[in-house]
Scaffold this motif. Structure first.
Motif, PDB file in Angstrom:
ATOM      1  N   ASP A   1       0.665  -1.149  -0.055  1.00 47.03           N
ATOM      2  CA  ASP A   1      -0.025   0.054   0.154  1.00 47.03           C
ATOM      3  C   ASP A   1       1.026   1.262   0.173  1.00 47.03           C
ATOM      4  O   ASP A   1       0.348   2.354   0.525  1.00 47.03           O
ATOM      5  N   LEU A   2       2.013   1.159  -0.541  1.00 45.64           N
ATOM      6  CA  LEU A   2       2.929   2.584  -0.823  1.00 45.64           C
ATOM      7  C   LEU A   2       2.416   2.996  -1.831  1.00 45.64           C
ATOM      8  O   LEU A   2       1.863   2.519  -2.983  1.00 45.64           O
ATOM      9  N   LYS A   3       2.486   4.324  -1.987  1.00 48.07           N
ATOM     10  CA  LYS A   3       2.162   5.126  -3.426  1.00 48.07           C
ATOM     11  C   LYS A   3       3.102   4.743  -4.622  1.00 48.07           C
ATOM     12  O   LYS A   3       4.486   4.544  -3.894  1.00 48.07           O
ATOM     13  N   SER A   4       2.957   4.503  -5.683  1.00 53.32           N
ATOM     14  CA  SER A   4       3.769   4.117  -6.693  1.00 53.32           C
ATOM     15  C   SER A   4       4.769   5.308  -6.855  1.00 53.32           C
ATOM     16  O   SER A   4       6.001   4.874  -7.082  1.00 53.32           O
ATOM     17  N   SER A   5       4.364   6.531  -6.415  1.00 54.47           N
ATOM     18  CA  SER A   5       5.255   7.775  -6.566  1.00 54.47           C
ATOM     19  C   SER A   5       6.362   7.663  -5.557  1.00 54.47           C
ATOM     20  O   SER A   5       7.590   7.874  -5.809  1.00 54.47           O
ATOM     21  N   ASP A   6       6.052   7.164  -4.422  1.00 52.41           N
ATOM     22  CA  ASP A   6       7.002   6.845  -3.159  1.00 52.41           C
ATOM     23  C   ASP A   6       8.094   5.691  -3.524  1.00 52.41           C
ATOM     24  O   ASP A   6       9.224   6.032  -3.406  1.00 52.41           O
ATOM     25  N   VAL A   7       7.555   4.630  -4.145  1.00 48.50           N
ATOM     26  CA  VAL A   7       8.493   3.698  -4.676  1.00 48.50           C
ATOM     27  C   VAL A   7       9.488   4.174  -5.800  1.00 48.50           C
ATOM     28  O   VAL A   7      10.673   3.882  -5.789  1.00 48.50           O
ATOM     29  N   GLU A   8       9.010   4.973  -6.803  1.00 48.88           N
ATOM     30  CA  GLU A   8       9.550   5.697  -7.905  1.00 48.88           C
ATOM     31  C   GLU A   8      10.918   6.633  -6.883  1.00 48.88           C
ATOM     32  O   GLU A   8      11.906   6.475  -7.567  1.00 48.88           O
ATOM     33  N   ALA A   9      10.644   7.310  -6.136  1.00 50.89           N
ATOM     34  CA  ALA A   9      11.180   8.055  -5.513  1.00 50.89           C
ATOM     35  C   ALA A   9      12.538   7.568  -4.664  1.00 50.89           C
ATOM     36  O   ALA A   9      13.592   7.987  -4.769  1.00 50.89           O
ATOM     37  N   ILE A  10      12.057   6.297  -4.375  1.00 51.70           N
ATOM     38  CA  ILE A  10      13.066   5.418  -3.672  1.00 51.70           C
ATOM     39  C   ILE A  10      14.232   5.193  -4.577  1.00 51.70           C
ATOM     40  O   ILE A  10      15.404   5.072  -4.405  1.00 51.70           O
ATOM     41  N   LYS A  11      13.710   4.545  -5.667  1.00 47.77           N
ATOM     42  CA  LYS A  11      14.312   4.058  -6.686  1.00 47.77           C
ATOM     43  C   LYS A  11      15.321   5.080  -7.292  1.00 47.77           C
ATOM     44  O   LYS A  11      16.575   4.969  -7.503  1.00 47.77           O
ATOM     45  N   THR A  12      14.728   6.192  -7.604  1.00 46.58           N
ATOM     46  CA  THR A  12      15.441   7.506  -8.188  1.00 46.58           C
ATOM     47  C   THR A  12      16.501   7.970  -7.115  1.00 46.58           C
ATOM     48  O   THR A  12      17.792   8.353  -7.688  1.00 46.58           O
ATOM     49  N   SER A  13      16.369   7.737  -5.852  1.00 46.73           N
ATOM     50  CA  SER A  13      17.080   8.513  -5.018  1.00 46.73           C
ATOM     51  C   SER A  13      18.469   7.465  -4.796  1.00 46.73           C
ATOM     52  O   SER A  13      19.498   7.783  -4.355  1.00 46.73           O
ATOM     53  N   ASN A  14      18.331   6.144  -5.274  1.00 40.57           N
ATOM     54  CA  ASN A  14      19.139   5.108  -5.218  1.00 40.57           C
ATOM     55  C   ASN A  14      19.532   4.569  -6.455  1.00 40.57           C
ATOM     56  O   ASN A  14      19.605   3.223  -6.698  1.00 40.57           O
ATOM     57  N   GLN A  15      19.715   5.368  -7.480  1.00 38.23           N
ATOM     58  CA  GLN A  15      19.694   4.800  -9.064  1.00 38.23           C
ATOM     59  C   GLN A  15      20.839   3.731  -9.042  1.00 38.23           C
ATOM     60  O   GLN A  15      20.526   2.998  -9.743  1.00 38.23           O
TER      61      GLN A  15
END
Length: 133
Positions: A21-35
């Motif tokens: 139940d995390l927002k996909s934008s939150d998941v994408e932000a995590i991925k972007t900050s740890n590219q």
């Protein structure tokens, strides 16, 4: 969480986050900050999820359900087993009473059951009236 995260491939991170139940934008932000470190994606997703959980939430059930949904049934079972083991070590079951004595005046009016609780280091005694036996 780190041990759990190590068992999940980075390409399952988005699916896991959404199932938790995390927002996909939150998941994408995590991925972007740890590219450049995809191995940390899952850990950060799990950590964000945990921080958003209520204190009384059944976090183990929620997490294991999500793990099963992404095909990580063995990991879900391992998480459940470790939680059960943790509970058992914190709350050991009591053994069969070490003594059972019947006391009589003219007849047996009650039964006294006693045992030593190793966790508390105390003797505990229950007295049961005959009509409850």
């Amino acid at each position: 969480l780190l041990r759990i995260a190590r068992g999940i491939e980075a390409d399952l991170a988005l699916d896991l986050g959404i199932l938790l139940d995390l927002k996909s934008s939150d998941v994408e932000a995590i991925k972007t900050s740890n590219q450049h470190n995809s191995r940390n994606w899952v850990f950060h997703i799990l950590n964000k999820w945990r921080q958003g959980q209520r204190r009384d939430a059944d976090k183990i059930r929620i997490l294991t359900d999500a793990l099963e949904e992404i095909g990580k049934v063995d990991l879900a079972n391992k998480v459940r087993a470790e939680k059960q083991q943790s509970l058992e070590s914190r709350h050991p079951t009591t053994s069969i009473p070490s003594s059972i004595e019947s006391f009589t005046q003219e007849r047996c009016d009650f039964m006294k059951i006693g045992y030593t609780c190793t966790m508390l280091g105390q003797d505990i005694t229950f007295t049961i009236p005959k009509n409850d036996i």
